[in-house]
Write an enzyme that holds these catalytic residues in place. Structure first.
Site, short mmCIF file in Angstrom:
data_model
loop_
_atom_site.label_atom_id
_atom_site.label_comp_id
_atom_site.label_asym_id
_atom_site.label_seq_id
_atom_site.Cartn_x
_atom_site.Cartn_y
_atom_site.Cartn_z
N HIS A 28 0.85 -1.19 0.00
CA HIS A 28 0.00 0.00 0.00
C HIS A 28 0.87 1.23 0.00
O HIS A 28 2.02 1.21 0.46
CB HIS A 28 -0.96 0.01 1.19
CG HIS A 28 -0.30 0.30 2.52
ND1 HIS A 28 -0.12 1.58 3.00
CD2 HIS A 28 0.22 -0.53 3.46
CE1 HIS A 28 0.47 1.53 4.18
NE2 HIS A 28 0.70 0.27 4.48
N CYS A 29 0.33 2.32 -0.56
CA CYS A 29 0.99 3.63 -0.51
C CYS A 29 0.16 4.54 0.37
O CYS A 29 -0.55 4.08 1.26
CB CYS A 29 1.18 4.19 -1.92
SG CYS A 29 -0.36 4.42 -2.82
N MET A 30 0.20 5.83 0.12
CA MET A 30 -0.51 6.77 0.98
C MET A 30 -2.02 6.60 0.90
O MET A 30 -2.73 6.75 1.89
CB MET A 30 -0.14 8.20 0.61
CG MET A 30 -0.70 9.25 1.57
SD MET A 30 -0.24 10.92 1.10
CE MET A 30 1.51 10.87 1.36
N ARG A 32 -3.62 4.05 -1.60
CA ARG A 32 -4.08 2.91 -2.39
C ARG A 32 -3.60 1.58 -1.84
O ARG A 32 -2.46 1.45 -1.40
CB ARG A 32 -3.59 3.03 -3.84
CG ARG A 32 -3.93 4.34 -4.49
CD ARG A 32 -3.37 4.38 -5.91
NE ARG A 32 -3.49 5.69 -6.51
CZ ARG A 32 -3.13 5.98 -7.76
NH1 ARG A 32 -2.63 5.04 -8.53
NH2 ARG A 32 -3.27 7.21 -8.23
#
Length: 475
Positions: A28-30, A32
């Protein structure tokens, strides 16, 4: 302690993406949840998009489910825990067949969509993204230090703050070299070693083409080129140097060859390019003013959609290294202001769409802080026309800041990454902090109002039908 809400969200997503057997990796990113899928055809897109917690879906190298900041960091561990608990599906032949079919689909999609230029931009962006936290932290410290110096407060502590804020920027070329070698498949420490020559004070004693080098000449662009050259030399050595001598000759030849080319070629070339970037950015806004700002602010959201915004990251870093701030980021941040204004207009125009309004309410705080993906993928892009009117709002906000730049009130950011309200602590300009903050705030307000008006009057000519509900909607 795990939240039942986040566990329920993870449990609802898993069957809609083909179950545990269809997931090969999770990250995961910030904003998504990023999934590596074995078979894309098993995903039930419409049902997935209909989940209240899902703000949108993006397909790239991975299948990306937009959940929003904060939520994604809590849902991802629950999703991973479900995969671990579920374990591999029974039937090895079926799993193998799914993996093979998914690999073929993924390869075909990459061949169709991934151009060499975009892939290169993405890899260059991957070099600079890990630097953003340090740029933000040092940028805020630099801003605080400047305020203390201007006010004459705490004179005993400001030299320490100067060292803290400036130390990273003085050695940023080394970090760029390290990360470049790591991204492009070389030995990271060799990339850092070659790039370190750019900031070594002793280069002032070197003369080439009748000119003396200066420490830092070429900056981050020179470090990027030096480390990429080091990777190329290192890989060449691995092919030709005997294994028994590899540990001695390969690092020596890598540093020697790439270092000499950097000193007697790349530093001059990159220095010229870096200077040209700084002059071009200043000339663009000084000469173009409101028109240049209008174009830049209006085009940034489409650039993000195409992935071309990644090309701006090294330019921002170069401007920060040269001038202490980038004048482009505050203008480009106006695209987010237009997005916020457009979302507010959609909220006002569609009172009988509780699901969409709930999405806007949850995504709007992040949008105000400069995280625009939830609003883009959850609101404006699915509706179509509001995405265009959001660009209009960004254009007017950018034009506002561009106009003030033209008359001498420059607004810049000491770091890349944040935008929206989160950019206020990082602002720096040609005049006092009050003037700089006022101009940027005026740009945000202009973007909000223009995005709202354009969307309210022109962005929803054919609004979607409200979703059927068995109970009265409460808003």
């Amino acid at each position: 302690m795990a939240s039942p809400e986040h566990r329920a969200t993870a449990a609802a997503i898993l069957p809609l993406v083909g179950g545990a057997a269809n997931i090969s990796s999770v990250a995961h990113c910030m904003t998504r949840l990023r999934l590596e899928l074995r078979d894309r055809s098993l995903v039930r897109d419409e049902e997935l998009r209909a989940l209240p917690a899902v703000l949108g879906v993006v397909e790239d190298d991975t299948y990306q489910i937009v959940l929003g900041p904060g939520r994604v960091a809590r849902v991802a561990p629950e999703f991973q825990a479900l995969l671990t608990a579920t374990g591999p599906a029974t039937g090895a032949v079926t799993a193998l067949a799914l993996a093979e079919r998914g690999a073929a689909i993924k390869a075909a999609r990459r061949t169709r969509n991934a151009t060499p230029g975009k892939l290169l931009l993405r890899r260059v962006a991957n070099v600079f993204v890990p630097l953003i936290p340090a740029l933000i932290g040092c940028g805020i410290i630099a801003g605080l230090n400047g305020l203390l110096i201007n006010l004459g407060w705490l004179p005993g502590i400001t030299p320490a703050l100067t060292a803290l804020a400036g130390g990273f920027m003085a050695l940023i070329a080394v970090f760029v070299g390290y990360l470049t070698a790591k991204e492009f498949g070389g030995t990271p420490i060799l990339g850092g070693a070659v790039a370190a020559v750019i900031v070594y004070p002793g280069v002032a004693n070197i003369e080439m083409f009748g000119r003396q080098l200066s420490p830092g000449q070429g900056g981050v662009l020179g470090a990027l080129g030096a480390a990429m050259l080091a990777v190329y030399v290192e890989k060449g050595c691995r092919r030709f140097v005997p294994a028994a001598l590899d540990v001695l000759l390969t690092p020596t030849l890598t540093v020697l060859i790439a270092g000499l080319v950097t000193l007697f070629g790349l530093m001059f070339l990159a220095g010229t390019v870096s200077a040209a970037i700084g002059e071009a950015a200043g000339a663009l806004l000084s000469g173009g003013g409101a028109i240049a700002g209008f174009v830049l602010g209006g085009l940034f959201l489409p650039l993000v959609m195409l992935g071309l915004h990644q090309a701006l990251i090294p330019i921002h870093a170069t401007l920060i290294e040269q001038q202490g701030f980038t004048v482009l980021l505050p203008i480009l941040a106006m695209a987010g202001a237009g997005q916020v204004g457009a979302a507010m207009a959609v909220y006002a125009r569609l009172p009988h769409h509780p699901g969409l309004r709930a999405t806007i309410r949850s995504a709007l705080p992040a949008g105000l802080l400069g995280v625009g993906e939830p609003l883009i993928y959850g609101v404006s892009l699915p509706l179509g026309r509001p995405f265009i009117t959001a660009c209009v709002g960004g254009a007017f906000g950018g034009g506002f800041i561009g106009f003030f730049h033209m008359i001498g009130d420059t607004v810049g950011s000491t770091a890349i990454g944040p935008s929206g309200w989160a950019l206020f602590p990082l602002l720096r300009g040609s005049h006092g902090l009050g003037t700089t903050v006022a101009v940027y705030a005026g740009g945000l307000l202009t973007g909000y109002v223009a995005g709202f008006c354009a969307t309210y009057w022109f962005g929803l000519r054919n609004p979607p039908e409200p979703a059927p509900s068995s109970t009265p909607a409460k808003d």
